[in-house]
Write a protein that holds these residues in place. Sequence first.
Motif, PDB file in Angstrom:
ATOM      1  N   THR A  61      10.476   4.762   6.517  1.00 24.37           N
ATOM      2  CA  THR A  61       9.945   4.517   4.912  1.00 24.37           C
ATOM      3  C   THR A  61       8.909   3.126   4.932  1.00 24.37           C
ATOM      4  O   THR A  61       8.267   3.380   4.082  1.00 24.37           O
ATOM      5  CB  THR A  61      11.624   3.608   4.672  1.00 24.37           C
ATOM      6  OG1 THR A  61      12.326   4.593   4.523  1.00 24.37           O
ATOM      7  CG2 THR A  61      11.967   3.649   2.900  1.00 24.37           C
ATOM      8  N   ALA A  62       9.429   2.455   5.894  1.00 25.90           N
ATOM      9  CA  ALA A  62       8.609   1.057   5.803  1.00 25.90           C
ATOM     10  C   ALA A  62       6.737   1.910   6.159  1.00 25.90           C
ATOM     11  O   ALA A  62       5.727   1.505   5.621  1.00 25.90           O
ATOM     12  CB  ALA A  62       7.935   0.240   6.951  1.00 25.90           C
ATOM     13  N   LEU A  63       6.305   3.027   7.114  1.00 25.18           N
ATOM     14  CA  LEU A  63       5.176   3.226   7.417  1.00 25.18           C
ATOM     15  C   LEU A  63       4.335   4.147   6.424  1.00 25.18           C
ATOM     16  O   LEU A  63       3.688   4.588   5.897  1.00 25.18           O
ATOM     17  CB  LEU A  63       5.502   4.359   8.458  1.00 25.18           C
ATOM     18  CG  LEU A  63       5.800   3.624  10.090  1.00 25.18           C
ATOM     19  CD1 LEU A  63       6.338   3.880  11.020  1.00 25.18           C
ATOM     20  CD2 LEU A  63       4.106   2.813  10.195  1.00 25.18           C
ATOM     21  N   LEU A  64       5.346   5.306   5.468  1.00 25.89           N
ATOM     22  CA  LEU A  64       4.655   5.978   4.556  1.00 25.89           C
ATOM     23  C   LEU A  64       4.474   5.611   3.302  1.00 25.89           C
ATOM     24  O   LEU A  64       3.754   5.794   2.188  1.00 25.89           O
ATOM     25  CB  LEU A  64       5.848   7.467   4.531  1.00 25.89           C
ATOM     26  CG  LEU A  64       5.870   8.376   6.000  1.00 25.89           C
ATOM     27  CD1 LEU A  64       6.376   9.848   5.157  1.00 25.89           C
ATOM     28  CD2 LEU A  64       4.377   8.432   6.582  1.00 25.89           C
ATOM     29  N   SER A  65       5.090   4.518   2.548  1.00 21.24           N
ATOM     30  CA  SER A  65       5.104   3.421   1.628  1.00 21.24           C
ATOM     31  C   SER A  65       3.810   2.751   1.882  1.00 21.24           C
ATOM     32  O   SER A  65       3.145   2.811   0.775  1.00 21.24           O
ATOM     33  CB  SER A  65       6.412   2.716   1.515  1.00 21.24           C
ATOM     34  OG  SER A  65       5.695   1.580   2.513  1.00 21.24           O
ATOM     35  N   GLY A  66       3.161   2.782   2.836  1.00 20.99           N
ATOM     36  CA  GLY A  66       2.171   2.075   3.361  1.00 20.99           C
ATOM     37  C   GLY A  66       2.217   0.436   3.121  1.00 20.99           C
ATOM     38  O   GLY A  66       1.191   0.250   3.468  1.00 20.99           O
ATOM     39  N   ALA A  67       3.307  -0.106   3.261  1.00 17.78           N
ATOM     40  CA  ALA A  67       3.676  -1.625   3.792  1.00 17.78           C
ATOM     41  C   ALA A  67       2.448  -1.999   4.467  1.00 17.78           C
ATOM     42  O   ALA A  67       2.840  -2.685   4.470  1.00 17.78           O
ATOM     43  CB  ALA A  67       5.657  -1.784   3.574  1.00 17.78           C
ATOM     44  N   ILE A  68       3.085  -0.937   6.473  1.00 17.80           N
ATOM     45  CA  ILE A  68       2.041  -1.683   7.091  1.00 17.80           C
ATOM     46  C   ILE A  68       0.792  -1.074   6.887  1.00 17.80           C
ATOM     47  O   ILE A  68       0.198  -2.031   8.301  1.00 17.80           O
ATOM     48  CB  ILE A  68       2.925  -0.684   8.787  1.00 17.80           C
ATOM     49  CG1 ILE A  68       4.741  -1.086   8.461  1.00 17.80           C
ATOM     50  CG2 ILE A  68       2.079  -1.391   9.555  1.00 17.80           C
ATOM     51  CD1 ILE A  68       5.964  -0.662   9.454  1.00 17.80           C
ATOM     52  N   ALA A  69      -0.116  -0.616   6.054  1.00 13.41           N
ATOM     53  CA  ALA A  69      -1.159  -0.061   6.462  1.00 13.41           C
ATOM     54  C   ALA A  69      -2.500  -1.708   6.185  1.00 13.41           C
ATOM     55  O   ALA A  69      -3.223  -1.755   7.254  1.00 13.41           O
ATOM     56  CB  ALA A  69      -1.037   0.914   5.202  1.00 13.41           C
ATOM     57  N   PRO A  70      -1.973  -2.111   5.842  1.00  7.68           N
ATOM     58  CA  PRO A  70      -3.335  -3.470   5.901  1.00  7.68           C
ATOM     59  C   PRO A  70      -2.408  -3.693   7.027  1.00  7.68           C
ATOM     60  O   PRO A  70      -3.898  -4.922   7.019  1.00  7.68           O
ATOM     61  CB  PRO A  70      -2.216  -4.447   4.371  1.00  7.68           C
ATOM     62  CG  PRO A  70      -1.649  -3.562   3.826  1.00  7.68           C
ATOM     63  CD  PRO A  70      -0.419  -2.243   4.464  1.00  7.68           C
ATOM     64  N   LEU A  71      -1.788  -3.962   8.459  1.00  5.93           N
ATOM     65  CA  LEU A  71      -2.515  -4.897   9.491  1.00  5.93           C
ATOM     66  C   LEU A  71      -2.998  -3.297  10.229  1.00  5.93           C
ATOM     67  O   LEU A  71      -3.441  -4.245  11.526  1.00  5.93           O
ATOM     68  CB  LEU A  71      -0.321  -4.923   9.900  1.00  5.93           C
ATOM     69  CG  LEU A  71       0.098  -5.320   9.033  1.00  5.93           C
ATOM     70  CD1 LEU A  71       1.532  -5.539   9.822  1.00  5.93           C
ATOM     71  CD2 LEU A  71       0.041  -6.938   8.866  1.00  5.93           C
ATOM     72  N   GLY A  72      -3.143  -2.312   9.664  1.00  2.00           N
ATOM     73  CA  GLY A  72      -4.389  -1.528  10.771  1.00  2.00           C
ATOM     74  C   GLY A  72      -4.066  -0.426  11.623  1.00  2.00           C
ATOM     75  O   GLY A  72      -2.363  -0.444  11.636  1.00  2.00           O
ATOM     76  N   PRO A  73      -4.622   0.106  11.969  1.00  2.00           N
ATOM     77  CA  PRO A  73      -4.468   1.214  12.575  1.00  2.00           C
ATOM     78  C   PRO A  73      -3.327   1.032  14.144  1.00  2.00           C
ATOM     79  O   PRO A  73      -2.404   1.759  14.600  1.00  2.00           O
ATOM     80  CB  PRO A  73      -5.310   2.452  13.079  1.00  2.00           C
ATOM     81  CG  PRO A  73      -6.867   1.576  11.956  1.00  2.00           C
ATOM     82  CD  PRO A  73      -6.150   0.232  12.022  1.00  2.00           C
ATOM     83  N   ALA A  74      -3.851   0.266  14.372  1.00  2.00           N
ATOM     84  CA  ALA A  74      -2.591  -0.285  15.880  1.00  2.00           C
ATOM     85  C   ALA A  74      -1.566  -1.366  15.406  1.00  2.00           C
ATOM     86  O   ALA A  74      -0.557  -0.257  16.043  1.00  2.00           O
ATOM     87  CB  ALA A  74      -3.713  -1.703  16.360  1.00  2.00           C
ATOM     88  N   ALA A  75      -1.649  -2.232  14.747  1.00  2.00           N
ATOM     89  CA  ALA A  75       0.192  -1.733  14.178  1.00  2.00           C
ATOM     90  C   ALA A  75       0.789  -0.616  13.744  1.00  2.00           C
ATOM     91  O   ALA A  75       2.208  -0.873  13.566  1.00  2.00           O
ATOM     92  CB  ALA A  75       0.121  -2.919  12.768  1.00  2.00           C
TER      93      ALA A  75
END
Length: 229
Positions: A61-75
């Motif tokens: 849910t967190a990944l597909l919502s884009g919530a983690i995207a601002p932290l970058g591809p490593a995160a």
Amino acid sequence: MSSSADLNGSSPGFFITLEGGEGAGKSTQSRLLVERLAASGLEAIATREPGGTPLAEAYRTALLSGAIAPLGPAAEAIAFSAARIDHLDRKIAPALARGISVVCDRFIDSTRAYQGALGQLDPRLIAALERVVVGRYRPNLTLMLDLPSEIGLARAAARRGNGAVADRFEQQDLAFHDGLRRAFLNIATEDHGRCVVIDATRPPDAVAEAIWQAVTSRLLNRRTVEREP
Ligand code: T5A
């Protein structure tokens, strides 16, 4: 074949993954493959990544919502890997240990393609994550469902229906998805002992038949030959 899920041991369970771009038909084919394995007497379960367990679904849910995207591809790679640890520990490894085959919709090659190739992560980071997270649970067989990106995106959009929002990865432009297709094909070329490319433009039944031929020739027949005295 490289170290894999107990192909040569006592367990009759196989670990099979399906990979490819958006809307390639992975979920559809996972379901059909589990049915076909069952019909041939092999107990099997279908599962998916990210997800497959309650904790991993929360990561999904967190990944597909884009919530983690601002932290970058490593995160993102680390978050997909964290979800994978729970999925392996609680679902995949226990099933294989009981001799149940596992058919998984996306696995390590999605991290290699999306975060590695397209996210331009250092391949050494991707390799280190695989070593720590996956260990010996390498798939016995990976089916790369290949089709032009436009077709896959159109299928995904049609399934989603009017008004529903595309997820964080589906929203990327066509160049991203074309790059993704190339990344999956490159993985299949480099790891041809494990991967088989399947033409996914055909109708579902024809794709299922090609998949079954690959499973038969790469896994079922091979094991029969290996066990002959
Ligand atoms: N991700 C995932 C990463 O970035 N890194 C990672 O490490 C991992 C594990 C997951 C997202 O996360 C990313 C990749 C993804 O962007 P998701 O919703 O699971 O998100 O996305 P997909 O895996 O792409 O799943 P989709 O559901 O979009 O596509 P499928 O499963 O490939 O396709 P399917 O079977 O659902 O079919 C789509 C539609 O097409 C029809 C189906 O009926 C359905 O309507 N269809 C066909 N139509 C015509 N001909 C055929 N042969 C058809 N097969 C299916």
